[in-house]
Design an enzyme around this catalytic site. Structure first.
Site, PDB file in Angstrom:
ATOM      1  N   HIS A 131    -137.952  17.481 -42.944  1.00  0.00           N
ATOM      2  CA  HIS A 131    -138.445  17.458 -41.550  1.00  0.00           C
ATOM      3  C   HIS A 131    -139.983  17.433 -41.469  1.00  0.00           C
ATOM      4  CE1 HIS A 131    -138.924  18.246 -37.303  1.00  0.00           C
ATOM      5  NE2 HIS A 131    -139.481  19.416 -37.559  1.00  0.00           N
TER       6      HIS A 131
ATOM      7  N   HIS B  85    -146.362  22.746 -39.865  1.00  0.00           N
ATOM      8  CA  HIS B  85    -146.154  23.164 -38.473  1.00  0.00           C
ATOM      9  C   HIS B  85    -145.074  24.231 -38.268  1.00  0.00           C
ATOM     10  CE1 HIS B  85    -142.893  20.114 -38.429  1.00  0.00           C
ATOM     11  NE2 HIS B  85    -142.422  20.773 -37.401  1.00  0.00           N
TER      12      HIS B  85
ATOM     13  N   GLU C  37    -143.928  30.079 -38.314  1.00  0.00           N
ATOM     14  CA  GLU C  37    -142.832  30.558 -37.469  1.00  0.00           C
ATOM     15  C   GLU C  37    -141.599  30.940 -38.281  1.00  0.00           C
ATOM     16  OE1 GLU C  37    -140.223  29.086 -33.685  1.00  0.00           O
ATOM     17  OE2 GLU C  37    -141.439  27.653 -34.773  1.00  0.00           O
ATOM     18  N   ASP C  38    -141.300  30.142 -39.324  1.00  0.00           N
ATOM     19  CA  ASP C  38    -140.025  30.315 -40.017  1.00  0.00           C
ATOM     20  C   ASP C  38    -140.107  31.058 -41.351  1.00  0.00           C
ATOM     21  OD1 ASP C  38    -138.965  28.871 -37.952  1.00  0.00           O
ATOM     22  OD2 ASP C  38    -138.929  26.964 -39.022  1.00  0.00           O
TER      23      ASP C  38
ATOM     24  N   ASP D  47    -143.067  15.810 -33.845  1.00  0.00           N
ATOM     25  CA  ASP D  47    -142.022  16.795 -34.159  1.00  0.00           C
ATOM     26  C   ASP D  47    -140.786  16.551 -33.282  1.00  0.00           C
ATOM     27  OD1 ASP D  47    -140.764  19.149 -35.081  1.00  0.00           O
ATOM     28  OD2 ASP D  47    -141.631  20.327 -33.455  1.00  0.00           O
TER      29      ASP D  47
ATOM     30  N   ASP E  93    -135.215  -9.638 -16.801  1.00  0.00           N
ATOM     31  CA  ASP E  93    -136.290  -9.346 -17.764  1.00  0.00           C
ATOM     32  C   ASP E  93    -135.841  -8.336 -18.819  1.00  0.00           C
ATOM     33  OD1 ASP E  93    -136.138  -7.585 -15.727  1.00  0.00           O
ATOM     34  OD2 ASP E  93    -138.282  -7.266 -15.481  1.00  0.00           O
TER      35      ASP E  93
END
Length: 734
Positions: A63, A88, A92-93, A154, A274
């Site tokens: 990821h 990123h 947090e994890d 993300d 279109d």
């Protein structure tokens, strides 16, 4: 249960392969020492996530690598962003802290990662966690726009890999994406990402329509490609003869935009002409850009006749998000309108990669629409009292709107969203001018504050020191800046009145021998159904609550205590209350039979994909997942969404739904329609409203049906009536 076999060696090989692909994507922006930084971030992410897996069973590290790849390849961001994209989720994890990251990568990386780390903690139950999340993310805009660009990368990867998630999570994330993230990508000029986010959201919220359009597009692919080749052949020939270097190709429109067109115009897929746009990208030097674009326009319109109402010149006046292009619609060789977009390589990169490309070319380009927009966001965010939900709604309104160009009396150009009023213009110039505005002169003619401005208007604002913002101003301003400043000013006014009310209430409680403390004030506010103690004080000052009302409160205090946890007891009460009418819908993970009502905005019927929404006063309401209001409810109030599914039904239960019928007016047409509905299908009609205008017939019919199969059958038969050109299921837009 089948055991999931993990081949560590194969996975490590795949991780190395993906990392090498990421480095190749970063190559254009790499400078000395950058590769080492990326490697250091990759190693830290790999180590931190080593024991984690995604819902699909894949290693979690896939990821962050994918997010970094999107940031590099599709947005064109540099090394700092790649490092942040790789890290990123680390804070947090995992056990890695922001301090650890600062020591290894410096302050700039930490600030971006802090912005990316999701907000945690407990919120006011009446506000939404998602709204707070979104607001915090935007607060970081003041520091660094890369936070939002990485956040979009993300979100895009999560949307691309969402098939392994639970259905209710898919719906929540898809709705949040279409409601907030797609408009944000649009505003930052990332058109390719915006289109993909909308398509992926639709794939999960309205899978049947998505598959239907995708199948239709695929069926007509060969025919479409032949038409494009025939259309662009002569253009390429003349461009070559004129010595203009350009690439010419056809680009298919997104499934979501085709569906929007079908819905807005109430037309079937076959009548959407279109389905693609022709794009001409010129390779030229900056000084000749405008001249070359108009030269190509001249070549195209010499070959094919243009529609004079469909020329869009964003080359002379770029959009606020930096988008530059020349759009025209011409009549093709087979009597069909074709959109042609003309732009240079530089303009195309800005259109594809938005903000990142805008910075790259900033030196050579005087336009600073994006800088102005970010400044506007900072202005809105500088008002700390704004309620997160209001903020998200106001902000969203300004994300998708097209711009109009307005001039001040001295000829300065001001960009405003379409539909902006004289009052919006006043606030755009300066907050104090907006707050004291009493009227305006538009093109030297006196107009009221609510006057809607048109492209090219010249506006002069008239002010008075005696003027203060009014509540009804909120009804006709459209810019987030004006709304937030008016709300802020009204709050300040209300606060002053509430101060007096506080003193009055203190005296009244003393006379009733009630202790003045926070607990009692909250109980009183709850009893009178006010959202805050300030609302209570304000109403006391205004005389809406007197000593008599307070005596009633004293008498009811004991029962009020039992009701302290109102929201929780509301849910429990609903779950315990068995639906006596008909057990048609099962709610929650364990499929309980509880009371509900069907939402009138989308009138769900058996066969529709549905969800439950817990309202504050009206119990559980059942909506279709494709309801016009669904994305807003799921995006803003995810914690109130309940799973819902239809129970197996006997066919004697009828549900209300609406049909919109369009056709050519003819004698006896209404009789034919009612015969098919009532006689052939034995379906009851609840209401019928019909209008005929210059030979065109339009009708809205509310009917009772058993399920979607019966409804589809009914629609098919109605379409076979001579003169009927379209029958669609009706959705209220309220």
């Amino acid at each position: 249960m089948e055991e999931y076999v993990i081949d560590i060696e194969a996975e490590n090989k795949e991780i190395r392969k993906r990392y090498r692909a990421l480095l190749r994507a970063c190559k254009p922006t790499l400078q000395k020492g950058d590769k080492e930084q990326i490697r250091k971030a990759f190693d830290l992410a790999l180590e931190s996530h080593k024991d984690m897996r995604r819902k699909s069973g894949e290693p979690y590290i896939y990821h962050p690598i994918a997010v970094a790849q999107i940031a590099a390849e599709e947005i064109g961001l540099g090394t700092t962003s790649i490092v942040c994209a790789l890290l990123h989720d680390v804070v947090e994890d995992t056990s890695v802290t922001l301090q650890d990251i600062e020591e290894q990568f410096g302050k700039k990386v930490v600030r971006i990662i802090d912005g990316l780390t999701k907000i945690s903690g407990i919120f006011d139950p009446n506000s939404s966690m998602q709204a707070e999340n979104f607001r915090k993310m935007l607060l970081t805009l003041a520091d660094d726009v890369r936070v939002i660009l990485i956040k979009l990368a993300d979100r895009l990867h999560n949307m691309r890999t969402m098939e392994f998630m639970a259905r209710h999570k898919q719906l929540k994330i898809a709705s949040e994406t279409s409601y907030l993230y797609a408009p944000l990508a649009h505003r930052l000029g990332l058109y390719a990402i915006k289109s993909e986010l909308e398509d992926l959201s639709m794939k999960f919220t309205d899978p049947d329509t998505y598959k239907f359009i995708a199948k239709k597009l695929n069926e007509k692919k060969a025919e479409r490609e032949k038409f494009i080749a025939d259309f662009i052949g002569p253009i390429k020939e003349i461009l070559g003869a004129e010595g203009i270097t350009a690439s010419v190709f056809g680009r298919p429109k997104s499934i979501h935009s085709i569906w929007n067109k079908m819905r807005k115009k109430s037309i079937p897929f076959e009548e959407v002409y279109d389905l693609f746009a022709i794009r001409i990208i010129i390779d030229t030097v900056d000084e000749k850009e405008k001249t070359e674009c108009w030269k190509v326009y001249s070549i195209v319109t010499d070959l094919y006749r243009p529609n004079p109402d469909r020329l869009r010149d964003w080359v002379s006046s770029p959009k606020a998000n930096g988008y530059e292009s020349l759009h025209t619609t011409v009549m093709g060789p087979r009597g069909q309108w074709v959109e042609v977009q003309i732009r240079t390589k530089r303009m195309n990169e800005i259109a594809e990669k938005g903000f990142a490309a805008h910075w790259k070319y900033k030196e050579s380009n005087s336009d600073n629409g994006l800088d102005q927009w970010i400044q506007k966001v900072r202005d809105i965010l500088s008002n700390p009292e704004t309620n997160a939900m209001d903020f998200v709604d106001d902000f969203k309104m300004n994300l998708f709107s097209d711009e109009i160009f307005i001039f001040t009396p001295k000829g300065t150009l001001v960009q405003l969203p379409n539909g902006a009023t004289a009052l919006d213009f006043a606030f755009e110039i300066h907050t104090d001018i907006g707050a004291t505005c009493i009227g305006a002169k538009v093109n030297h003619k006196l107009v009221p504050l609510s006057h809607e401005l048109m492209n090219g208007d010249q506006v002069e604002i008239i002010t008075s020191n005696k003027q203060t913002p009014k509540e009804d101003w909120l009804n006709f301003v459209v810019t987030a800046k004006a709304k937030s400043k008016i709300k802020s000013s009204l709050k300040e006014e209300k606060r002053k009145v509430a101060e007096d009310g506080k003193e009055i209430l203190e005296r009244k409680l003393k006379s009733l021998k009630i202790t003045y403390n926070t607990d009692n004030i909250n109980k009183i506010a709850n009893y009178f159904k006010f959202q805050s103690s300030q609302d209570l004080f304000y109403n006391v000052a205004k005389g809406s609550i007197d000593i008599k009302n307070l005596r009633e409160f004293v008498a009811n205090e004991r029962s009020e205590d039992a009701n302290q946890n109102q929201f929780q007891s509301h849910i429990t009460g609903l779950v315990e209350k068995i639906n006596k009418k008909e057990d048609t819908i099962l709610i929650g993970d364990d499929g309980q039979k509880v009371d509900y009502t069907l939402a009138p905005c989308c009138n769900p019927i058996p066969g529709d994909d549905i969800f439950g929404f817990l309202t504050v006063n009206d119990g559980i309401k059942i909506h279709r997942t494709s309801c016009p209001n669904a994305s807003k409810l799921m995006a803003n109030y995810g914690y109130r969404i309940l799973k819902a599914r239809w129970a197996s039904l006997q066919n004697n239960v009828a549900f209300l739904t609406g049909l919109k019928i369009v056709g050519i007016d003819d004698v006896g047409l209404v009789n034919k329609i009612t015969t098919v509905i009532s006689h052939d299908f034995h379906v009851n009609i609840r209401s019928l409203s019909i209008s005929s205008n210059e030979g065109i017939f339009e009708g809205d019919i509310m009917v009772f049906v058993n399920d979607t199969a019966q409804l589809d059958n009914l629609i098919r038969n109605l379409k076979q009536i001579s003169g009927i050109t379209g029958v669609t299921r009706y959705e209220s837009e309220n």
